[in-house]
Design a protein around this motif. Structure first.
Motif, PDB file in Angstrom:
ATOM      1  N   GLY A   1      63.078  38.956 -49.485  1.00 38.54           N
ATOM      2  CA  GLY A   1      62.502  39.417 -50.707  1.00 38.54           C
ATOM      3  C   GLY A   1      61.853  38.259 -51.578  1.00 38.54           C
ATOM      4  O   GLY A   1      61.617  38.361 -52.677  1.00 38.54           O
ATOM      5  N   GLY A   2      61.976  37.107 -50.964  1.00 34.51           N
ATOM      6  CA  GLY A   2      61.397  35.914 -51.605  1.00 34.51           C
ATOM      7  C   GLY A   2      62.074  35.274 -52.679  1.00 34.51           C
ATOM      8  O   GLY A   2      61.653  34.517 -53.613  1.00 34.51           O
ATOM      9  N   LEU A   3      63.484  35.535 -52.423  1.00 34.58           N
ATOM     10  CA  LEU A   3      64.358  34.849 -53.505  1.00 34.58           C
ATOM     11  C   LEU A   3      64.808  33.378 -53.188  1.00 34.58           C
ATOM     12  O   LEU A   3      64.645  32.613 -51.964  1.00 34.58           O
ATOM     13  N   THR A   4      64.486  32.469 -54.332  1.00 35.42           N
ATOM     14  CA  THR A   4      64.849  31.148 -54.167  1.00 35.42           C
ATOM     15  C   THR A   4      65.997  30.666 -54.932  1.00 35.42           C
ATOM     16  O   THR A   4      66.096  31.315 -55.957  1.00 35.42           O
TER      17      THR A   4
ATOM     18  N   VAL B   1      76.970  37.594 -58.995  1.00 25.58           N
ATOM     19  CA  VAL B   1      76.212  36.779 -58.108  1.00 25.58           C
ATOM     20  C   VAL B   1      74.787  36.642 -58.714  1.00 25.58           C
ATOM     21  O   VAL B   1      74.120  37.795 -58.568  1.00 25.58           O
ATOM     22  N   ASP B   2      74.283  35.701 -59.163  1.00 27.67           N
ATOM     23  CA  ASP B   2      72.737  35.449 -59.344  1.00 27.67           C
ATOM     24  C   ASP B   2      72.191  35.284 -57.730  1.00 27.67           C
ATOM     25  O   ASP B   2      72.232  33.928 -57.507  1.00 27.67           O
ATOM     26  N   ARG B   3      71.382  35.977 -57.363  1.00 27.61           N
ATOM     27  CA  ARG B   3      71.090  35.860 -56.119  1.00 27.61           C
ATOM     28  C   ARG B   3      69.939  35.041 -55.795  1.00 27.61           C
ATOM     29  O   ARG B   3      69.342  34.481 -54.848  1.00 27.61           O
ATOM     30  N   GLY B   4      69.134  34.938 -57.054  1.00 28.42           N
ATOM     31  CA  GLY B   4      68.095  33.703 -56.918  1.00 28.42           C
ATOM     32  C   GLY B   4      66.998  34.172 -57.810  1.00 28.42           C
ATOM     33  O   GLY B   4      66.967  35.430 -58.598  1.00 28.42           O
TER      34      GLY B   4
ATOM     35  N   GLY C   1      58.774  34.822 -63.136  1.00 27.76           N
ATOM     36  CA  GLY C   1      59.368  35.788 -62.579  1.00 27.76           C
ATOM     37  C   GLY C   1      60.417  36.127 -63.190  1.00 27.76           C
ATOM     38  O   GLY C   1      60.800  36.296 -64.452  1.00 27.76           O
ATOM     39  N   TYR C   2      61.558  36.717 -62.152  1.00 28.66           N
ATOM     40  CA  TYR C   2      62.584  37.117 -62.454  1.00 28.66           C
ATOM     41  C   TYR C   2      63.995  36.743 -61.617  1.00 28.66           C
ATOM     42  O   TYR C   2      63.651  36.261 -60.607  1.00 28.66           O
ATOM     43  N   GLU C   3      64.973  36.854 -62.107  1.00 27.89           N
ATOM     44  CA  GLU C   3      66.250  36.747 -61.345  1.00 27.89           C
ATOM     45  C   GLU C   3      67.073  37.937 -61.010  1.00 27.89           C
ATOM     46  O   GLU C   3      66.909  39.047 -61.552  1.00 27.89           O
ATOM     47  N   VAL C   4      67.457  38.163 -59.854  1.00 26.78           N
ATOM     48  CA  VAL C   4      68.336  39.184 -59.605  1.00 26.78           C
ATOM     49  C   VAL C   4      70.025  38.956 -59.540  1.00 26.78           C
ATOM     50  O   VAL C   4      70.478  38.143 -58.652  1.00 26.78           O
TER      51      VAL C   4
ATOM     52  N   ASN D   1      61.795  31.300 -65.462  1.00 32.15           N
ATOM     53  CA  ASN D   1      60.960  30.301 -64.914  1.00 32.15           C
ATOM     54  C   ASN D   1      61.689  29.690 -63.635  1.00 32.15           C
ATOM     55  O   ASN D   1      62.984  29.583 -63.801  1.00 32.15           O
ATOM     56  N   GLY D   2      60.990  29.309 -62.760  1.00 34.66           N
ATOM     57  CA  GLY D   2      61.689  28.909 -61.756  1.00 34.66           C
ATOM     58  C   GLY D   2      60.637  28.403 -60.443  1.00 34.66           C
ATOM     59  O   GLY D   2      59.637  27.875 -60.957  1.00 34.66           O
ATOM     60  N   THR D   3      60.897  28.259 -59.325  1.00 36.53           N
ATOM     61  CA  THR D   3      60.011  27.756 -58.227  1.00 36.53           C
ATOM     62  C   THR D   3      59.978  28.888 -57.364  1.00 36.53           C
ATOM     63  O   THR D   3      61.059  29.583 -56.876  1.00 36.53           O
ATOM     64  N   ASP D   4      58.735  29.054 -56.704  1.00 39.40           N
ATOM     65  CA  ASP D   4      58.689  30.088 -55.699  1.00 39.40           C
ATOM     66  C   ASP D   4      58.838  29.526 -54.242  1.00 39.40           C
ATOM     67  O   ASP D   4      59.504  28.220 -54.367  1.00 39.40           O
ATOM     68  N   THR D   5      58.579  30.300 -53.128  1.00 42.79           N
ATOM     69  CA  THR D   5      59.106  29.720 -51.943  1.00 42.79           C
ATOM     70  C   THR D   5      58.365  28.685 -51.409  1.00 42.79           C
ATOM     71  O   THR D   5      58.741  27.927 -50.300  1.00 42.79           O
TER      72      THR D   5
END
Length: 263
Positions: A211-214, A130-133, A114-117, A103-107
């Protein structure tokens, strides 16, 4: 002829002594009340613990940014979390991990699923995860099997120190580049190089990512529901004590009424 006050007139038998009923009720309420008080005190202890974590998180987050090599020299614990660190290096795009069901916040700053990378970063001192977001996934769409590519070349990452997430083997062991929890020893088993304990949760990456990472947000820094849960348990105890009084007074009124009818 009047019946004695200790006789049940309707059934023509001696009335049960009131002290038996009262003793049983008091014992029951004392046992239940003790449990309620212990639960209330446990909630207050949880409140103190949460406030302590909040203060520690705020202090760590406000501290100056440090080189990550000053922190990632030992197993990362709760007290290490949310310090800000800096790491400079190059990402390894061939060994990324998609962390599912987050769970998180979008752009746009809206709540999303969603997911984390997680991507390894090679620095002069070695590798670090590194968790890029977080990346939001629209409802009904499947998670991707391939994570967004990291920036090429040298990058500068500023992020929070994070400790390993704990869970079952199936949750921490990656499969086809996907995993449920971020656990550095488990991820290291799928990498061709060692990584230190814990990982960095990126706040900024320079040059910027695509890529829309936050960034993964800080934990909620409120008191939570613990105080009001404690109040509820203490109220239940008070209601039980008041119930004893009401019950005994009702018995006394009924016994007096029986005595009056028997005259």
């Amino acid at each position: 002829m009047a019946e004695p006050s200790g006789t049940d007139v309707e059934n023509d038998r001696p009335a049960r002594p009131l002290w038996v009923r009262w003793t049983a009720l008091i014992v029951f309420v004392v046992l239940l009340g003790t449990a309620f008080v212990l639960l209330g005190r446990w909630q207050l202890a949880r409140l103190d613990e949460r406030r302590g974590h909040n203060e520690h998180t705020i202090a760590n987050e406000k501290a100056p940014v440090r080189p990550y090599t000053e922190v990632f020299t030992r197993p990362i614990g709760e007290d290490d979390q949310w310090q800000r660190v800096e790491a400079v290096g190059t990402f390894d795009p061939d060994h990324q991990f998609v962390v599912r069901f987050r769970n998180g916040t979008d752009t746009n700053g809206a709540e999303a699923k969603g997911y984390e990378v997680v991507t390894p970063l090679r620095t002069d001192a070695g590798w670090v995860l590194v968790d890029r977001g977080f990346v939001a996934v629209p409802t009904g769409e499947p998670l991707p099997t391939v994570a967004p590519a990291p920036p090429a070349g040298q990058v500068r990452v500023i992020g929070h120190v994070r400790r390993n997430e704990e869970g079952s083997g199936g949750a921490v062991t990656p499969s086809d580049g996907q995993v449920r929890l971020i656990n550095s020893p488990a991820l290291a088993a799928a990498l061709p190089y060692p990584v230190p304990d814990g990982y960095i949760g990126a706040i900024t990456v320079d040059p910027p990512q695509e890529g829309g990472l936050t960034p993964v947000r800080l934990p909620e820094l409120s008191d939570g529901p613990h105080f009001w849960y404690a109040v509820q348990w203490f109220m239940f105890t008070a209601i039980g004590v008041a119930g004893i009084v009401v019950f005994i007074r009702g018995d006394l009124r009924e016994r007096k009424a029986q005595a009056a009818r028997s005259r």
